[in-house]
Design a protein around this motif. Structure first.
Motif, PDB file in Angstrom:
ATOM      1  N   THR A  31       7.166  -4.175   6.217  1.00  0.00           N
ATOM      2  CA  THR A  31       8.402  -3.519   5.809  1.00  0.00           C
ATOM      3  C   THR A  31       7.857  -2.185   5.276  1.00  0.00           C
ATOM      4  O   THR A  31       7.026  -1.933   4.604  1.00  0.00           O
ATOM      5  N   VAL A  32       8.519  -1.138   5.520  1.00  0.00           N
ATOM      6  CA  VAL A  32       8.286   0.163   4.748  1.00  0.00           C
ATOM      7  C   VAL A  32       9.654   0.592   4.062  1.00  0.00           C
ATOM      8  O   VAL A  32      10.693   0.848   4.573  1.00  0.00           O
ATOM      9  N   VAL A  33       9.470   0.717   2.631  1.00  0.00           N
ATOM     10  CA  VAL A  33      10.242   1.001   1.660  1.00  0.00           C
ATOM     11  C   VAL A  33      10.045   2.364   1.050  1.00  0.00           C
ATOM     12  O   VAL A  33       8.828   2.231   0.133  1.00  0.00           O
ATOM     13  N   GLY A  34      10.548   3.314   1.290  1.00  0.00           N
ATOM     14  CA  GLY A  34       9.976   4.711   0.528  1.00  0.00           C
ATOM     15  C   GLY A  34       8.745   4.858   1.213  1.00  0.00           C
ATOM     16  O   GLY A  34       8.490   5.167   2.361  1.00  0.00           O
ATOM     17  N   GLN A  35       7.731   5.310   0.162  1.00  0.00           N
ATOM     18  CA  GLN A  35       6.253   5.405   0.514  1.00  0.00           C
ATOM     19  C   GLN A  35       5.532   4.201   0.520  1.00  0.00           C
ATOM     20  O   GLN A  35       4.314   4.227  -0.101  1.00  0.00           O
ATOM     21  N   SER A  36       6.128   3.079   0.270  1.00  0.00           N
ATOM     22  CA  SER A  36       5.447   1.832   0.135  1.00  0.00           C
ATOM     23  C   SER A  36       5.440   0.819   1.455  1.00  0.00           C
ATOM     24  O   SER A  36       6.384   0.801   2.124  1.00  0.00           O
ATOM     25  N   PRO A  60       6.798   7.914   7.593  1.00  0.00           N
ATOM     26  CA  PRO A  60       6.573   6.568   7.861  1.00  0.00           C
ATOM     27  C   PRO A  60       6.277   6.487   9.372  1.00  0.00           C
ATOM     28  O   PRO A  60       5.700   5.646   9.965  1.00  0.00           O
ATOM     29  N   ASP A  61       6.962   7.319  10.415  1.00  0.00           N
ATOM     30  CA  ASP A  61       6.631   7.249  11.902  1.00  0.00           C
ATOM     31  C   ASP A  61       5.289   7.316  12.065  1.00  0.00           C
ATOM     32  O   ASP A  61       4.719   6.797  13.189  1.00  0.00           O
ATOM     33  N   GLU A  62       4.733   8.273  11.218  1.00  0.00           N
ATOM     34  CA  GLU A  62       3.454   8.747  11.423  1.00  0.00           C
ATOM     35  C   GLU A  62       2.485   7.613  11.165  1.00  0.00           C
ATOM     36  O   GLU A  62       1.651   7.095  12.198  1.00  0.00           O
ATOM     37  N   LEU A  63       2.831   6.675  10.197  1.00  0.00           N
ATOM     38  CA  LEU A  63       2.043   5.663   9.705  1.00  0.00           C
ATOM     39  C   LEU A  63       2.283   4.427  10.735  1.00  0.00           C
ATOM     40  O   LEU A  63       1.284   3.910  10.939  1.00  0.00           O
ATOM     41  N   ILE A  64       3.310   4.406  11.104  1.00  0.00           N
ATOM     42  CA  ILE A  64       3.815   3.056  12.295  1.00  0.00           C
ATOM     43  C   ILE A  64       3.006   3.338  13.370  1.00  0.00           C
ATOM     44  O   ILE A  64       2.415   2.541  13.986  1.00  0.00           O
ATOM     45  N   ARG A  65       3.195   4.686  14.096  1.00  0.00           N
ATOM     46  CA  ARG A  65       2.578   5.163  15.263  1.00  0.00           C
ATOM     47  C   ARG A  65       0.965   4.881  15.244  1.00  0.00           C
ATOM     48  O   ARG A  65       0.387   4.437  15.943  1.00  0.00           O
ATOM     49  N   SER A  66       0.327   4.982  14.110  1.00  0.00           N
ATOM     50  CA  SER A  66      -1.139   5.195  13.753  1.00  0.00           C
ATOM     51  C   SER A  66      -1.501   3.574  13.826  1.00  0.00           C
ATOM     52  O   SER A  66      -2.429   3.094  14.248  1.00  0.00           O
ATOM     53  N   ALA A  67      -0.457   2.540  13.020  1.00  0.00           N
ATOM     54  CA  ALA A  67      -0.872   1.217  13.069  1.00  0.00           C
ATOM     55  C   ALA A  67      -0.547   0.765  14.345  1.00  0.00           C
ATOM     56  O   ALA A  67      -1.592   0.006  14.836  1.00  0.00           O
ATOM     57  N   ILE A  85       0.972  -1.085  -0.003  1.00  0.00           N
ATOM     58  CA  ILE A  85       0.142  -0.070   0.023  1.00  0.00           C
ATOM     59  C   ILE A  85       0.881   1.379  -0.035  1.00  0.00           C
ATOM     60  O   ILE A  85       1.792   1.355   0.847  1.00  0.00           O
ATOM     61  N   ASP A  86       0.628   1.905  -1.065  1.00  0.00           N
ATOM     62  CA  ASP A  86       1.280   3.245  -1.046  1.00  0.00           C
ATOM     63  C   ASP A  86       0.704   4.271  -0.110  1.00  0.00           C
ATOM     64  O   ASP A  86      -0.451   4.351   0.093  1.00  0.00           O
ATOM     65  N   PHE A  87       1.513   5.087   0.570  1.00  0.00           N
ATOM     66  CA  PHE A  87       0.995   5.992   1.581  1.00  0.00           C
ATOM     67  C   PHE A  87       1.720   7.364   1.392  1.00  0.00           C
ATOM     68  O   PHE A  87       2.766   7.798   0.939  1.00  0.00           O
ATOM     69  N   ARG A 136     -10.218  -9.117   1.652  1.00  0.00           N
ATOM     70  CA  ARG A 136     -10.991  -8.463   2.612  1.00  0.00           C
ATOM     71  C   ARG A 136      -9.850  -7.905   3.652  1.00  0.00           C
ATOM     72  O   ARG A 136     -10.291  -6.752   4.080  1.00  0.00           O
ATOM     73  N   ILE A 137      -8.730  -8.494   3.875  1.00  0.00           N
ATOM     74  CA  ILE A 137      -7.693  -7.942   4.760  1.00  0.00           C
ATOM     75  C   ILE A 137      -7.388  -6.720   4.091  1.00  0.00           C
ATOM     76  O   ILE A 137      -6.984  -5.550   4.703  1.00  0.00           O
ATOM     77  N   GLU A 138      -6.971  -6.650   2.721  1.00  0.00           N
ATOM     78  CA  GLU A 138      -6.352  -5.859   2.099  1.00  0.00           C
ATOM     79  C   GLU A 138      -7.423  -4.497   1.973  1.00  0.00           C
ATOM     80  O   GLU A 138      -6.908  -3.403   2.237  1.00  0.00           O
ATOM     81  N   GLU A 139      -8.724  -4.836   2.053  1.00  0.00           N
ATOM     82  CA  GLU A 139      -9.805  -3.743   1.976  1.00  0.00           C
ATOM     83  C   GLU A 139      -9.552  -3.169   3.227  1.00  0.00           C
ATOM     84  O   GLU A 139      -9.595  -1.791   3.315  1.00  0.00           O
ATOM     85  N   GLU A 140      -9.530  -3.867   4.426  1.00  0.00           N
ATOM     86  CA  GLU A 140      -9.391  -3.217   5.816  1.00  0.00           C
ATOM     87  C   GLU A 140      -8.184  -2.372   5.939  1.00  0.00           C
ATOM     88  O   GLU A 140      -8.521  -1.386   6.739  1.00  0.00           O
ATOM     89  N   LEU A 141      -7.265  -2.829   5.461  1.00  0.00           N
ATOM     90  CA  LEU A 141      -5.934  -2.298   5.714  1.00  0.00           C
ATOM     91  C   LEU A 141      -5.975  -0.865   5.032  1.00  0.00           C
ATOM     92  O   LEU A 141      -5.474   0.183   5.548  1.00  0.00           O
ATOM     93  N   ARG A 142      -6.548  -0.897   3.852  1.00  0.00           N
ATOM     94  CA  ARG A 142      -6.705   0.386   3.024  1.00  0.00           C
ATOM     95  C   ARG A 142      -7.423   1.491   3.501  1.00  0.00           C
ATOM     96  O   ARG A 142      -7.254   2.601   3.698  1.00  0.00           O
ATOM     97  N   LYS A 143      -8.376   0.951   4.126  1.00  0.00           N
ATOM     98  CA  LYS A 143      -9.279   2.073   5.009  1.00  0.00           C
ATOM     99  C   LYS A 143      -8.687   2.473   6.141  1.00  0.00           C
ATOM    100  O   LYS A 143      -8.949   3.930   6.473  1.00  0.00           O
ATOM    101  N   GLN A 144      -7.888   1.740   6.702  1.00  0.00           N
ATOM    102  CA  GLN A 144      -7.182   2.176   7.991  1.00  0.00           C
ATOM    103  C   GLN A 144      -5.956   3.077   7.796  1.00  0.00           C
ATOM    104  O   GLN A 144      -5.711   4.306   8.342  1.00  0.00           O
ATOM    105  N   ILE A 145      -5.443   2.902   6.314  1.00  0.00           N
ATOM    106  CA  ILE A 145      -4.375   3.754   6.014  1.00  0.00           C
ATOM    107  C   ILE A 145      -4.524   4.951   5.402  1.00  0.00           C
ATOM    108  O   ILE A 145      -4.090   6.112   5.541  1.00  0.00           O
ATOM    109  N   LYS A 146      -5.502   5.016   4.590  1.00  0.00           N
ATOM    110  CA  LYS A 146      -6.102   6.365   4.004  1.00  0.00           C
ATOM    111  C   LYS A 146      -6.475   7.364   4.913  1.00  0.00           C
ATOM    112  O   LYS A 146      -7.049   7.509   5.771  1.00  0.00           O
TER     113      LYS A 146
END
Length: 86
Positions: free
Chosen positions: A55-60, A14-21, A8-10, A76-86
């Protein structure tokens, strides 16, 4: 071997994404251990445990689901992850 591989591109840092996750997973009673570059997680669902690595590589944000309930699809897992990340 991973049962699902999701990338998933974001936007943002990265630290904001990881903290949120970490907050979302821990807040739901799961476990999360890792850094801004890689780590692992697990969380229970009504159908069973979902666990994996990331893993986080660049913006992925690359997620490998290593254990999941049989009745829960990778899409279904991907759908839920995308909802949380967007």
């Amino acid at each position: 071997m991973a049962k699902c591989n999701i990338s998933i591109d974001f936007n943002g840092q990265p630290d904001e994404l990881i903290r949120s996750a970490e907050q979302a997973i821990s807040g739901a009673g799961g476990s999360f251990a890792g850094s801004n570059s890689d780590g692992k997680f697990s969380i229970s669902s009504p159908l069973g445990k979902v666990s994996g690595t990331y893993t986080v590589v660049g913006q992925s944000f690359n997620i490998s689901i290593v254990d999941k309930p049989f009745l829960v699809s990778c899409s279904r897992i991907e759908e839920e992850l995308r909802k949380q990340i967007k």
